[in-house]
Write an enzyme that holds these catalytic residues in place. Sequence first.
Site, PDB file in Angstrom:
ATOM      1  N   GLU A 181       0.860  -1.191   0.000  1.00  0.00           N
ATOM      2  CA  GLU A 181       0.000   0.000   0.000  1.00  0.00           C
ATOM      3  C   GLU A 181       0.891   1.234   0.000  1.00  0.00           C
ATOM      4  OE1 GLU A 181      -3.990   1.620   2.328  1.00  0.00           O
ATOM      5  OE2 GLU A 181      -3.075  -0.290   2.869  1.00  0.00           O
TER       6      GLU A 181
ATOM      7  N   TRP B  14     -11.555  12.496   4.217  1.00  0.00           N
ATOM      8  CA  TRP B  14     -10.382  12.240   3.384  1.00  0.00           C
ATOM      9  C   TRP B  14     -10.211  13.402   2.404  1.00  0.00           C
ATOM     10  CZ3 TRP B  14     -12.170   8.714   6.495  1.00  0.00           C
ATOM     11  CH2 TRP B  14     -11.338   7.692   6.934  1.00  0.00           C
TER      12      TRP B  14
ATOM     13  N   GLU C 184      -2.566   0.518  13.392  1.00  0.00           N
ATOM     14  CA  GLU C 184      -3.719   0.852  12.553  1.00  0.00           C
ATOM     15  C   GLU C 184      -5.025   0.547  13.272  1.00  0.00           C
ATOM     16  OE1 GLU C 184      -5.256  -0.091   8.020  1.00  0.00           O
ATOM     17  OE2 GLU C 184      -3.959  -1.534   9.036  1.00  0.00           O
TER      18      GLU C 184
END
Length: 767
Positions: free
Chosen positions: A360, A429, A642
């Site tokens: 990622e 976001w 996370e």
Amino acid sequence: MPHPWTARVISPSRPERPSVTEARPAALLRGEFTVRAAVAAARLSVTALGVYELELNGVVVGDHVLAPGWTSYRHRHRYQVFDVTDLVRQGANALGAHLADGWYRGLLGFNGGTRNVYGEHTGLLAELRIEYVDGATHTVSTGEDWRWSPGPVTAAGLYEGEEYDARREQDGWSEPGFDDSAWEPVRLLPFDTSVLFEADSPPVRRIETVAPVAVTASPTGRVLVDFGQNLVGRLRIRVRGEAGRTVTLRHAEVLEDGELCTRPLRHATATDRYTLRGDADGEVWEPRFTFHGFRYAEIDAWHGEPSPDDVTAVVLHSDLRPTGWFSCSDASLNRLHENVVWGMRGNFLDVPTDCPQRDERLGWTGDVQVFAPTAAFLYDVRDFLRSWLRDLAADQRDDERGIPPVFSPAIPVITPVPLPPGNPPMAGWCDAAVIVPWVLYERYGDAEVLRAQYASMRGWVDAVDRLAGDGLIRGEGFQFGDWLDPAAPADDPGRSTTSSSLVATAYFAHSARLLARTARVLDEKDDAAHYDALADSVRDAFRGRFHTGGGQLTQETQTAYALALCFRLLEDDVERAEAGRRLTDLVASGDHRIGTGFLGTPLVCDALTDTGHLDTAFALLTQRSCPSWLYQVDLGATTVWERWDSLLPDGGVNPGEMTSFNHYALGAVADWIHRTVAGLAPAEPGYRRLLIRPRPGGGLTWARAAHETPYGRAETGWRVEGALLLVDLLVPPNTSALVDLPGAEPVTVGPGRHTFHTPTGQARPRK
């Protein structure tokens, strides 16, 4: 003024065609030139389609790693400039370069990733401008007279790792006089130099080295090296052995059942291999073109047993200047703060990534949106984030609706969660387009960042306005929402207890309000009035849908109340007091464990503090049961995870698809720690005026913080002595500070050192 390039992009003439799963080799390229007279100055401008390391007369140029770094290459392609006056000599000279895929052509993204995102061929563009003592100039450029050869790097990928065969090294290849008759001619690639810009942010460098704390054997007999710290970088090894022996290095963040746990890496193999040339005196090697996120390394095929002196971890990240420090009387909170710092270091590697270890490593906008205030305290990120914001705005311009990407640089990926087609308008976001520039203005006092990003900021808010329609309620359809709410199941990280529409509408109101403030700073009076009115209307729509009256919301979650309070969607004092009480009750009913995901976590302690529930905020901060920040610390975390439970209480690794042990988003609480626990915050943009407002609690007996503001160093520290709270502070030159201490009237002081004391009714410190 644009650089008038005369150089051409050169590329190996025989492209590699490996299978889609294989990393590709790095090439060597070289060219010679003659310097006719004494040199006054020599400047080398260089970039690559891929990543490069350049040598001049056998000496590595500069100390950059993975140059030129990663930008939105089709819009903005960075080049570096080096002063190489001391390396150029009269007579024969040679330039040589290692050239690998990097982000340009290498594997990127989820689910196996995508290659050739920006192009099918790597290339080098270099131009050396020499000024002679007699005033004449001479330009040396990459062109068709250069030659290339395969090199010792037989495979290199950011996710895969690097393979290096020392038997393929060619001594003297970057020095003049080397016999390159067996090398092949390069080919020229077409390239639009208008996208090039001189580097505007700090490069990635080798920042420090970390020695192992233990070298042990796993239950299956494998050699494991523990560095005691989850970090980002690669290994440097010193090894002896016969020619042809290949030493394999595998990396992971955690162990499971005593063995290296690579499952959380997904498709990233994170494996380096070094094939020895057989030097009797030993060989030293460090990969050039990869990096890993790891605490543990597994070593295979070492000759004998490696000693701790044979293996070193080299820490890599963008070379940011440290600007903020915190410490207190609680060792666990100090460790938490260190975890936040290490998490930021590992993820600020040229772009602000979400995680540094798995397949990622993307510039997720939501992560940096929530973390930007913490980042701006800990390090000087002004140039780093300004450069990233320019990429974000460039990517946003590709969307006809004006929607920013959810990660920038934007790339096509196959995500592990189903997203709507196109560029999805994700609340929290995409709001990074508005919030991050505002944070930079608040922390550095630079209105130019607002001016530069204004079109991007306005484009996003206008896009949301169109999408919301007359009702002004956002969030229909799939949203990330309060991502990784601790109640979300392992296989469904977006299933939040707070609805996406509540989260998205709250962010719509917040971004519209920040845009109105930005317009006022830029003297855009009509826009300021328009976006203030829009923010008011969205706030009213939020209240109509999600507020039942009297401060109570339709959704009784920590995140819902934190958003409503911190984004001032409830402004009446009575309503705010009731909302604060209900939030406190929610936290207490959850045994003071965290109930927020990525978007609620940065706000919940502020929401409690602002409504008079400081003790509850401290109870959240110091909770040790899962989910909590100190649960991670107690299980040995050295970075922020996370998931709240990336490691389960029994020591097992969370089975979820997304289980990174180095994600800084949940570490955004450090901003509250700086501002509230230590009490050091900006009262005006750029710390032109400081707010010194410590709020002791949580059983702490002392805390202190320091920050290098644009005006100089600011410090604050407090300690409890008996019934007194003693506060020391340093105010930088040309600033002032509003000092607001518990139980005392606020006062304003000027530059210099000051000491205050006030009675305190703090409870007795815990043992």
